[in-house]
Design a protein around this motif. Structure first.
Motif, short mmCIF file in Angstrom:
data_model
loop_
_atom_site.label_atom_id
_atom_site.label_comp_id
_atom_site.label_asym_id
_atom_site.label_seq_id
_atom_site.Cartn_x
_atom_site.Cartn_y
_atom_site.Cartn_z
N ALA A 176 2.51 -6.29 -2.12
CA ALA A 176 3.72 -5.46 -2.24
C ALA A 176 4.57 -5.52 -0.99
CB ALA A 176 3.33 -4.01 -2.55
N LEU A 193 10.53 5.20 -1.15
CA LEU A 193 9.33 4.80 -1.90
C LEU A 193 8.94 3.36 -1.55
CD1 LEU A 193 10.11 6.24 -5.44
CD2 LEU A 193 8.82 7.28 -3.60
N ILE A 242 6.07 2.70 0.93
CA ILE A 242 4.67 3.08 0.63
C ILE A 242 3.68 1.95 0.94
CG2 ILE A 242 3.09 3.66 -1.28
CD1 ILE A 242 5.27 5.51 -2.35
N PRO A 243 3.96 0.69 0.57
CA PRO A 243 2.96 -0.35 0.86
C PRO A 243 2.76 -0.60 2.35
CG PRO A 243 4.64 -1.15 -0.67
CD PRO A 243 5.11 0.17 -0.16
N LEU A 291 -1.82 5.60 2.78
CA LEU A 291 -1.42 6.45 1.67
C LEU A 291 -1.47 7.93 2.06
CD1 LEU A 291 -3.00 4.69 -1.41
CD2 LEU A 291 -0.59 5.00 -0.91
N LEU A 292 -2.10 8.24 3.18
CA LEU A 292 -2.16 9.63 3.61
C LEU A 292 -0.98 9.99 4.52
CD1 LEU A 292 -5.95 10.09 4.36
CD2 LEU A 292 -4.64 10.90 2.40
N THR A 335 7.97 8.01 8.39
CA THR A 335 8.25 8.08 9.82
C THR A 335 9.74 7.92 10.03
OG1 THR A 335 8.07 5.72 10.11
CG2 THR A 335 6.04 6.98 10.29
N GLN A 367 10.83 -2.60 1.01
CA GLN A 367 9.49 -3.20 1.05
C GLN A 367 9.46 -4.40 2.01
OE1 GLN A 367 9.11 -2.62 -3.62
NE2 GLN A 367 7.31 -3.71 -2.86
N ALA A 385 6.18 8.22 16.56
CA ALA A 385 6.94 7.74 15.41
C ALA A 385 6.58 8.53 14.15
CB ALA A 385 6.68 6.26 15.20
N ARG A 386 5.29 8.88 14.03
CA ARG A 386 4.88 9.59 12.81
C ARG A 386 5.15 11.08 12.97
NH1 ARG A 386 3.40 6.58 9.08
NH2 ARG A 386 2.54 4.54 9.52
N ARG A 387 6.41 11.43 13.03
CA ARG A 387 6.77 12.83 13.16
C ARG A 387 6.61 13.53 11.82
NH1 ARG A 387 12.63 13.77 15.09
NH2 ARG A 387 12.93 13.73 12.85
N SER A 437 -3.78 15.75 -1.18
CA SER A 437 -3.48 14.73 -0.17
C SER A 437 -2.97 13.44 -0.80
CB SER A 437 -4.72 14.44 0.65
OG SER A 437 -5.68 13.77 -0.15
N SER A 490 1.64 10.44 -1.45
CA SER A 490 2.27 9.11 -1.51
C SER A 490 1.91 8.39 -2.80
CB SER A 490 1.81 8.26 -0.32
OG SER A 490 2.53 8.61 0.83
N VAL A 491 0.67 8.59 -3.25
CA VAL A 491 0.22 7.94 -4.49
C VAL A 491 1.07 8.44 -5.65
CG1 VAL A 491 -1.71 7.66 -6.07
CG2 VAL A 491 -2.12 7.70 -3.60
N ASP A 505 4.01 9.84 -5.46
CA ASP A 505 5.38 9.35 -5.25
C ASP A 505 5.57 7.97 -5.88
OD1 ASP A 505 6.35 11.51 -3.95
OD2 ASP A 505 6.21 10.67 -1.94
N ALA A 506 4.55 7.13 -5.73
CA ALA A 506 4.67 5.75 -6.21
C ALA A 506 4.88 5.71 -7.72
CB ALA A 506 3.44 4.94 -5.83
N LEU A 549 4.46 -1.34 -6.10
CA LEU A 549 4.30 -0.80 -4.75
C LEU A 549 2.87 -0.95 -4.27
CD1 LEU A 549 6.54 2.37 -5.05
CD2 LEU A 549 6.99 0.33 -3.70
N ARG A 569 9.66 14.73 -3.89
CA ARG A 569 8.60 14.06 -3.15
C ARG A 569 7.36 14.94 -3.08
NH1 ARG A 569 10.49 10.19 0.33
NH2 ARG A 569 8.33 9.70 0.68
N ARG A 609 4.50 14.96 -1.00
CA ARG A 609 3.70 15.27 0.17
C ARG A 609 3.79 16.74 0.55
NH1 ARG A 609 1.20 12.93 4.43
NH2 ARG A 609 2.29 13.90 6.14
#
Lengths: 273, 358
Positions: free
Chosen positions: A93, A117, A120-121, A125-126, A130, A173, B18-20, B237, B240-241, B243-244, B255, B302, B304
């Protein structure tokens, strides 16, 4: 016919360059019906390839097989020399993005969220989005000319604008291979031309683009390379001028046409009679 | 000059990781947690016996074995029992059930891409009801949670097998299979009730079918609580799954998701959690249907943020719904399912009418 296919494709790919998409002997049937019948074809790297053929000729099925969404009964699809079936789903992906026909969401969605979206790849997944993801998503929107629509609701967009958002989602992607399934369906002529221009621009940026197309004249005007399918088989492949000739059109569609030359671009224009 | 020993905040966001976190999450999740704690304490205070927040605090401290340490005197036995044996288990069960149902509702709506989906879609509640009325009718109420849980899982198994038998498990097939199993189990339940129930058993059964946390004990809290914290936590949790799946199965596969396996795992998770919840409370309606839509209006589509917030607000919602159920017509009690339907159905209608939910 098969001979011509191989001839046409080998001429397009420059010798020594990295190979683009190479589909080899792909076969797929559903409920006992053979939909894709031993297809060999290529999409040269960094070019815009059109996948043509009548309704039910297997265009969408072939795209789904290449995307790995369905699994072929036999055959392989390789990109840049790597068999895509041997790559893990998430990794695939990141290399291949697929824009299906008329994907709709059931819940109200912001344009930027729809594009996000596509990230995502690229992450666990958690993990959540960002700043880098948001930046890339906005960049993808800008590439399709939709930057100012980021905060709009997807439902308020026109068909052409929505199509661009889906392409932006695919671009998020960061694919090397972009698969578009009838991207001009239900669009007005301006939106159709804009979509084709976008596909050409992406190809010029180095993305290998393979699009199932209905409108032969659009393909004639925009594609670098075309593959003509009929009843799940490749009938002809090569440059637009090689494939879009009266004999092939009549054989596949059963209609007569004359091929004219576009006064401005010199590309073929099909006049049906 | 003041000596600033406290580190000054990073001058620019460039230094920020970055992961804010989503800034909205930083506001909403703590706020929803505060609302939940306040709801639990507030609800324990409400009722025939007049109790204050201090009393609730004293009881908690006493039962946590901290009374000696903090120098807190235990409450009189009667008040202590009212709080610790009657109200706390009930309120905490309501919170756990509400949280679990709301999270399951979000997951089901995302997986089936159907705004009308709820945790009971696969026939879970009908299966649980059938199991429950079998033992209620037979007068062995002790076995009720187990029978309900087994009934729920049996219904799930039947629905999934049926969906599989139709071919690839698509959302539509899942909905249809769930409907078929639901209707069959409902018919079987009606038959048992019609055939065997009399007098008090009838009221028991009806109360269970409507959903009620009136008979909650610490065992109920343990069952629902553990299920919510473990399974519910895992489901929450999967933002994201889910969301896909926004644009359907093909997009999800594009995805990089294994669509069939993901759907299978999540459906089993929903079934285990819902089965555990239904086994202690019966089939409380509308929490799993309406809460996700209401919270989605706050968070957007979304998942999350939607998942944990739906859980927390679902918990508070059911706590207050049950408080209403036991106080409005006191000393008579309503099954909480009547209250959730009375609130949930109009709210759902308003969401529909505003055209934003679906």
């Amino acid at each position: 016919m098969r001979d011509r296919t191989t001839d046409g494709t080998s001429r397009v790919a420059a010798p020594g360059s990295t190979p683009g998409l190479e589909v080899a002997r792909v076969r797929w049937s559903v409920a006992g019906r053979l939909i894709v019948d031993d297809v060999d074809c290529t999409a040269p790297p960094g070019a815009f390839t059109g996948l043509l053929g009548p309704n039910g000729s297997g265009k969408s099925s072939l795209l789904r097989l290449v995307a790995g969404i369905t699994v072929p009964d036999a055959g392989t699809a390789a990109f840049a020399g790597t068999d895509l079936a041997s790559v893990r789903r998430r990794e695939r992906a990141r290399r291949v993005a697929f824009v299906e026909q008329e994907a709709a969401a059931e819940t109200p969605l912001r344009v930027l969220d729809a594009v996000l979206l596509g990230r995502i790849p690229h992450r666990s997944l958690l993990a959540g989005d960002t700043d880098a993801d948001r930046h890339l998503a906005r960049e993808a929107l800008a590439r399709v000319g939709m930057a100012e629509f980021a905060d709009r609701s997807l439902a308020t967009l026109s068909g052409g604008e929505r199509q661009r958002v889906h392409v932006a989602r695919a671009l998020a992607q960061e694919p090397s291979l972009l698969l578009l399934d009838e991207p001009t369906n239900h669009l007005d002529v301006a939106a159709q031309l804009a979509t084709m221009t976008l596909a050409r621009k992406l190809a010029a940026d180095g993305v290998t683009v393979l699009a199932a197309l209905h409108d032969l004249n659009l393909a004639a005007a925009a594609c670098d390379h075309v593959v003509m399918l009929d009843a799940g088989r490749v009938v002809a492949a090569g440059s637009v001028k090689e494939v879009l000739v009266p004999a092939v059109i009549e054989q596949v569609y059963g209609v007569r046409c004359d091929v004219l030359e576009h006064p401005a671009t010199g590309r073929p224009v099909l006049a049906f009679s | 000059m003041p000596t600033t020993t406290t580190p000054t905040p990073a001058p620019t966001t460039a230094a920020a990781p970055a992961r804010r976190r989503d800034p909205r999450a930083a506001v909403w999740v703590p706020a929803a947690l505060v609302v939940l704690v306040a709801s639990v304490v507030g609800s324990v205070m409400v009722g025939a016996a007049d109790l204050g927040a201090a009393d609730v605090g004293r009881t908690l401290v006493t039962h946590l074995g901290l009374g000696g340490l903090l120098g807190v005197e235990p409450l009189p036995a009667l008040q202590d029992a009212t709080i610790w044996e009657l109200r706390m288990p009930r309120v905490l069960t309501a919170a756990a059930v509400g949280a679990g149902l709301a999270v399951c509702g979000v997951v089901m709506q995302a997986l089936t891409r159907n705004p009308l989906a709820d945790p009971y879609l696969l026939g879970l509640s009908s299966g649980a009801s059938f199991g429950a009325v079998l033992v209620l009718g037979a007068g062995v109420a002790l076995l009720l949670p187990l029978a309900a849980f087994v009934g729920a899982l049996a219904a799930l198994a039947a629905a999934l097998l049926l969906a599989r038998a139709m071919g690839v498990m698509t959302p539509t097939r899942i909905v249809l299979a769930g409907l078929a199993v639901s209707q069959l189990a409902a018919a079987a339940t009606s038959f048992v009730v019609f055939w065997s129930a009399q007098g008090d058993a009838y009221r028991d059964i009806l109360s269970w079918l409507m959903g009620s946390v009136a008979r909650s004990t610490w065992t109920s809290v343990a069952i629902a609580g553990v299920a919510v914290l473990v399974v519910g936590g895992l489901l929450a949790s999967t933002g994201s799954v889910l969301d896909a799946f926004t644009f359907g199965d093909t997009a999800a596969a594009g995805l990089g998701l294994d669509v069939q396996r993901t759907r299978w795992v999540l459906l089993v998770g929903v079934a285990l959690l819902t089965g555990a919840l239904v086994s202690v409370s019966g089939a409380i309606g509308f929490v799993g249907l309406t809460l996700p839509h209401a919270v989605r209006m706050l968070t957007g589509a979304r998942h999350r943020l939607l998942l944990p917030l739906a859980g927390l607000f679902g918990a508070s919602f059911l706590v207050w719904a049950d408080t209403i159920a036991r106080t409005v017509f006191a000393p008579r009690e309503l099954p909480v399912g009547i209250v959730t339907a009375a609130i949930g159905a109009p709210v759902f209608a308003v969401l529909l009418w505003r055209g934003k939910a679906v």
